[in-house]
Scaffold this active site. Structure first.
Site, short mmCIF file in Angstrom:
data_model
loop_
_atom_site.label_atom_id
_atom_site.label_comp_id
_atom_site.label_asym_id
_atom_site.label_seq_id
_atom_site.Cartn_x
_atom_site.Cartn_y
_atom_site.Cartn_z
N ARG A 223 30.07 5.38 33.95
CA ARG A 223 31.09 5.10 32.95
C ARG A 223 32.43 4.87 33.62
NH1 ARG A 223 34.92 7.90 30.82
NH2 ARG A 223 34.22 9.95 31.48
N ARG B 134 34.34 6.44 42.16
CA ARG B 134 34.01 7.86 41.99
C ARG B 134 32.73 8.29 42.69
NH1 ARG B 134 35.27 8.91 35.54
NH2 ARG B 134 37.53 8.80 35.73
N GLU C 184 28.95 10.54 23.23
CA GLU C 184 28.28 10.87 24.50
C GLU C 184 26.82 11.26 24.27
OE1 GLU C 184 30.35 13.83 26.82
OE2 GLU C 184 28.88 13.76 28.46
N SER D 164 43.24 14.82 37.80
CA SER D 164 43.17 13.39 37.50
C SER D 164 42.89 12.54 38.74
CB SER D 164 44.48 12.94 36.88
OG SER D 164 44.48 11.54 36.76
#
Lengths: 252, 203, 667
Positions: free
Chosen positions: C464, C338, C454, C285
């Site tokens: 995203r 990210r 998706e 995570s």
């Protein structure tokens, strides 16, 4: 690591099937059990032989697709993991490993180590739901407060991945842990309570029709369950079932 | 299984009470009287029938379940390690139950049949009969072995019955388990102590 | 170049969906019974669509390749699902969720679609709770929220680390109810291998029964694809082993445009490869970056020593560590987005500083967090003179309470204890924003063919946000498609059952059988995986986190060569009329080998950097993505013309009326 594998081979559901012996070498202890089987299959393909069929998909312990009875235990010797999370460091160099499919009349073998678990889907279709339409016009999510403990317990029951290890490991081939997890999840929530009686009746009836065995409370399922689903759920289902049998006005 | 089983446990406790009267140093008066009551009281006669039905139901149900369970796994595992996840006795209730059943048959043919069907000879008392049997080493051994199996049977059975009846609560589960084990222990010790006592003191 | 008609309704953005729903045609209940709909895929989008359509009264046939609809890969989603409920009273609103999503997508998504997504997000939560999904709750009995990356409010609903599982089981329950009623006919262990088009409309599919190998014809008045993303082009990804692009790619080859194929999301915190036999990657995570510091050694000799096991990471003194994110991005440090974190890790590893045997791993170190929390805890307990040991012990307790399950998972996989030694992590392919082009109604360029979840390109633009994939899948399936499909099916109430004994079905079935038999009779040299791994390497090296024109051109030629080689030399054992997993893989990889090339073509065409698409030529001086809104504010929708490199580009211009285009900055 070098290993001897004794693997159940069965061409299709009509074939009788037999254990066959294979050797694999140079297996990294860091690879997962299924990656070890990948190596074997690559080897078999290169030798012009038919690879071993086994079920797997997410390979991170959540989809419930992988199975395998490894050295006499469902999902192998480690606890709290599925076969895809089992790593080869749990074995020793030179080990002989027996790999068999789940054995249950309700889970017929499709090929080699692959079994048909659609019995679980039929049990779900018999009552594993709350009868609400997906209209989006239901009441606001926060209209009914639910005690945190109930919500947490419902969640714990709902983490069942439907892999079938409970059936595979039970000496009676009983599906009580699986069914009770779903019955419990809904029985604990106000949304599910409305049709709790009908649900438990229909699901248990379907379970019996599928040819699963009976629960004799050995507790093996709870130990082998990769998600730690508790026996408490079975008791809860028994309670719900008794309640349903006593108060139900249906003929059944 | 749970309901009939629990009913039989209640009977066992009652039977144990009766048997303990054997130890009363009154030459068997209390025990004989107890036994006599057992045969003359109408209420007890009804219970007796229920008891036989209970045993029958327990056995028939067990057979039915065993057959169903065998059918549920037509192909066995080549390698299986059940000891890794459950106790031997929890998995072999059928076996321990069968041993107990054999014992019950022997037991009934010795006492119940003789006492109730054939009737006792003039100077025989049920107390005398029992004391006589327990002077036989083989009989004592069979008796004790049967009760040890019964003990293990009950140890799993009592908590299992509660689970089956859905009487389960995380707070009280340990108490249920312990009470079950304690009952199993008391019944086993109680029943096995009597023949041992008789064998060693009156032989 | 033709212009694509996205069919966005007129009117102010907040009224578009309501007006549209009020004006589209409906099919009355009696007529719905005369209409068949095929749904391919049973994840969040497919499962919820199948259930909703069946409830409405359509005859639904649902297909999945797994042995049960419950196993679709939506199940693996961890974090949560966003919804603009504003339960926390922290200023959340539909507009804010809309804004965050468009901005997070680096301004490459369609405003109207994203607004609708935000609008129905609240319904999803209501629906799921009504279905008995056990979301996390507070002691007061109301739903709990947490906050997620890239936003300033707490709008994420969750069920521990298994939100995807719980939502999918909810959709599966809804499906089960319809299966029980006979409203859905479920075909599990079936794989769609071809789309059948009759008179220009999608009218059915050819599917293979994976158990018997039988090729089956299935007809319907409309076909919904909800078959997921194509991350497995990269071989190693966080996708499931079976996740594939075949359904979408077959539709593409039959005329459905493929939009923005180069937009892939690479997640920075995954457990690295351990060896050459690695089959998939596992996500850790993102929340770990709150407390973990990312570093590699400064000195090459330390790197080598660690790789050879001569030194442990804990042996490297503080001054010899390169906390490269903190060095390069002092403002955001380890909490950069990210894509930035992923690229920075790749940069270090490419420079030779990767810390595991494969050279592709960096450390995620919790030791400072352990000591920091330990000191806090010691103070709270009044132990002001606690020893180092005691502080460490207390700190570990805090970390365990926060991340215990993740640490345990890490330990199971790697056999390393992350409380004692830093975790090793590396970025991995995780999600694909691109997919089949759809209009506002989720219809592709083939009439009667819909794409949801998706599988379509719709809502996430070039990147995203966390916890938005679940939201989109369920929004499409529960609340969008069931309305919009009626508008199309209203024309079909008198059509009657679609026959399957027509030349179109004959032709489609024949082509499938030929394709399968070719693989079976190929008698080649190497297994399917052998080629798939090579494709993965090409994609990862040239179409991965950082791309450049030269590399992309090389990727295109390498993939073409590999594809030729594959079709010549792949070996598929067994036969086509039995359970044959190698054959399943063979058809999927054949499609990946074409799609991979199109991804490179699209990446080469997009001469800008945005979101997950980073072109090295287009960056600012300090290495940030440089968008080109003037020339590339469009959706690239590709039309198949017979060869991936010859595809025809169609542009859907993106108009931003409600959100101003800005440069994202993380410094």
């Amino acid at each position: 690591m070098n290993l001897t594998l004794k693997i159940w081979r069965q061409k299709n559901k009509n074939d009788k099937g037999r254990l066959e012996t294979y050797q694999v070498s140079n297996i990294s202890p860091d690879s997962s059990f299924l990656e070890m089987l990948d190596v074997l299959n690559e080897q078999l393909i290169n030798e012009g032989k038919e690879p071993v069929a086994f079920d797997h998909d997410c390979r991170e312990g959540i989809c419930g697709m992988c199975s395998l009875y490894i050295n006499g235990e469902a999902h192998g010797p480690d606890r709290g993991v599925t076969t895809c999370q089992l790593h080869m460091r749990k074995f020793k160099d030179g080990d002989t490993i027996y790999i068999e499919p789940w054995r249950s009349a309700a889970f017929p073998v499709i090929k080699d180590l692959v079994v048909d678990r659609s019995a679980f889907d039929r049990i779900m279709a018999a009552g594993g739901f709350v009868s609400v339409n997906t209209s989006g016009n239901t009441q606001d999510a926060n209209n009914i407060p639910i005690p945190k403990d109930d919500a947490d317990k419902a969640f714990d029951a709902a983490t069942c991945i439907g892999c079938g290890a409970c059936v595979a490991t039970c000496k009676n081939g009983s599906a009580m842990l699986f069914v009770s997890a779903k019955v419990s999840q809904f029985a604990l929530l106000p949304q599910g309570k409305v049709e709790a009686t009908r649900r438990v009746h229909n699901m248990v009836k379907q379970m019996d029709e599928e040819g699963f065995g009976n629960c004799s409370n050995t507790g093996a399922c709870e130990v082998e369950c990769p998600k730690g689903i508790s026996l408490e759920n079975i008791a809860r289902m028994n309670r719900e079932y008794l309640k349903a049998s006593i108060i139900s006005e249906d003929e059944e | 299984m749970a309901l009939t089983g629990l009913f039989l446990v209640v009977f066992l406790l009652e039977h144990l009470y009766g048997n303990l009267l054997l130890l009363k140093p009154d030459g068997g008066a209390a025990f004989n009287e107890y036994s006599h009551n057992m045969t003359s009281n109408v209420f007890i006669r009804i219970v007796e029938i229920l008891l036989f039905l209970g045993i029958l139901a327990h056995v028939v149900n067990a057979l039915r379940l065993t057959i169903e369970n065998k059918k549920a796994r037509p192909v066995k595992y080549a390698v299986n390690k059940p000891a890794a996840n459950s106790s031997w006795f929890s998995r072999n209730m059928g076996l321990t139950g069968s041993i107990i059943l054999v014992f019950i048959v022997i037991h009934l043919s010795d006492y119940f049949f003789e006492y109730r069907v054939e009737g006792l000879d003039g100077d025989e008392t049920i107390y005398g009969e029992v004391i006589e049997s327990f002077k036989n080493l083989w009989y004592v051994i069979i008796y004790i072995v049967a009760f040890i199996f019964l003990g293990f049977h009950l140890n799993h059975a009592i908590q299992s019955a509660f689970q089956t009846l859905g009487i389960n609560h995380p707070k009280y589960n340990p108490i249920i388990k312990k009470t079950g084990a304690a009952l199993a222990f008391i019944i086993t010790i109680g029943f096995t102590f009597i023949p041992l006592y008789i064998y060693f003191t009156m032989h | 170049m033709s212009t694509l008609d996205s069919k966005i309704p007129e009117g102010p953005i907040k009224d578009k969906w309501t007006n549209h729903k009020n004006n589209i045609r409906l099919v009355n209940p009696a007529n719905k019974r005369l209409i068949d709909v095929i749904v391919v895929g049973t994840g969040l989008a497919g499962g919820s669509a199948a259930a909703s359509l069946a409830e409405l009264g359509y005859n639904v046939k649902a297909f999945c390749f797994q042995d049960s609809p419950r196993r679709a890969h939506s199940i693996a989603a961890q974090g949560g699902i966003n919804a603009a409920k504003n339960y926390q009273n922290d200023g959340d609103s539909i507009y804010r969720l809309f804004y965050d999503t468009v901005k997070g997508g680096d301004y490459r998504s369609r405003e109207a679609n994203v607004y609708r997504l935000a609008e129905v997000s609240g319904n999803i939560i209501d629906q799921c709770v009504a279905q008995g999904v056990p979301f996390a709750r507070e002691y007061g009995g109301l739903l709990d929220n947490r906050s997620f990356g890239g936003v300033q409010v707490s709008r994420t609903f969750y069920a521990k680390g298994q939100t995807g599982q719980q939502l999918l089981l909810g959709a599966y329950s809804a499906m089960s109810r319809q299966i029980g009623k006979g409203r859905i006919k479920m075909y599990d262990r079936h794989e769609m291998l071809e789309l059948v088009i009759v008179d220009g409309k999608a009218r059915g599919i050819i599917a293979r029964n994976l158990i018997t190998g039988e090729i089956e014809r299935h007809s319907a008045h409309a076909v919904v694809l909800a078959s997921g993303g194509y991350g497995n082009v990269f071989f190693l990804s966080t996708n499931a082993m079976g996740s594939n692009a075949t359904a979408a790619w077959r539709a593409h080859k039959k005329g459905a445009y493929f939009a923005n194929p180069c937009f892939t999301q690479i997640h920075p915190t995954c457990i690295p490869r351990s060896g050459e036999h690695q089959s998939k990657l596992t996500l850790m995570s993102e929340s770990l970056r709150n407390d973990g510091r990312i570093w590699v050694p400064k000195k090459k000799e330390d790197v080598l020593a660690i790789r050879e096991g001569k030194k442990k990471p804990t042996d490297i003194p503080e001054e010899d560590r390169d906390y490269y994110l903190e060095r390069r991005y002092p403002a955001f440090g380890n909490l950069v987005p990210r894509d930035v974190a992923s690229r920075a890790a790749k940069e270090r590893c490419d420079a030779g500083y990767g810390v595991n045997a494969t050279g592709e791993a960096v450390f995620l170190d919790f030791s400072s967090a352990i000591m920091r929390y330990g000191r806090e805890k010691a103070n709270m307990l009044g132990e002001h003179n606690a020893s180092e040991e005691r502080i460490k012990e207390l700190g570990k307790e805090v970390i365990e309470a926060k991340y215990g399950n993740l640490f345990q998972m890490y330990q199971k996989i790697t056999d390393d204890n992350p409380y004692e030694t830093p975790m090793m992590i590396y970025p991995a392919v995780h999600y694909t924003m691109g997919g089949l082009w759809v209009d506002y109604n989720l219809m592709t360029t083939i009439p009667g063919l819909y794409a949801a979840g998706e599988c379509n390109f719709s809502d996430h633009g070039a990147n995203r946000l966390g916890a938005s994939a679940l939201m989109q899948g369920l929004a499409d399936g529960y609340f969008v498609l069931p309305y919009t499909i009626g508008d199309y099916l209203a024309d079909d109430i008198r059509t009657g059952p679609i026959p399957t004994d027509t030349p179109e079905f004959d032709e489609a079935e024949k082509s499938v059988k030929e394709r399968l038999n070719k693989f079976i009779n190929n008698n080649g040299k190497h297994s399917v995986d052998y080629y798939h791994r090579q494709l993965g390497n090409i994609m990862w090296n040239y179409v991965g986190m950082a791309r450049n024109a030269e590399g992309l051109k090389k990727a295109i030629s390498d993939i073409r060569a590999l594809r030729d080689e594959y079709h010549k030399n792949v070996r598929v054992p067994g036969s086509a009329d039995e359970f044959n997993p190698e054959l399943e893989k063979a058809t999927r990889v054949a499609d990946f080998l074409e799609l991979g090339e199109l991804m490179a073509v699209d990446a080469l065409n997009r001469n800008e950097s945005c979101g997950g698409h980073f072109r090295e030529e287009y960056q600012t001086e300090d290495g940030e993505a440089l968008r080109d809104d003037k020339n590339y504010a469009y959706v690239a929708a590709w039309e198949w013309t017979g060869d991936p490199s010859e595809e025809k580009l169609h542009k859907e211009e993106l108009k931003f009326e409600y959100i101003e285009l800005k440069t994202r900055s993380y410094k």
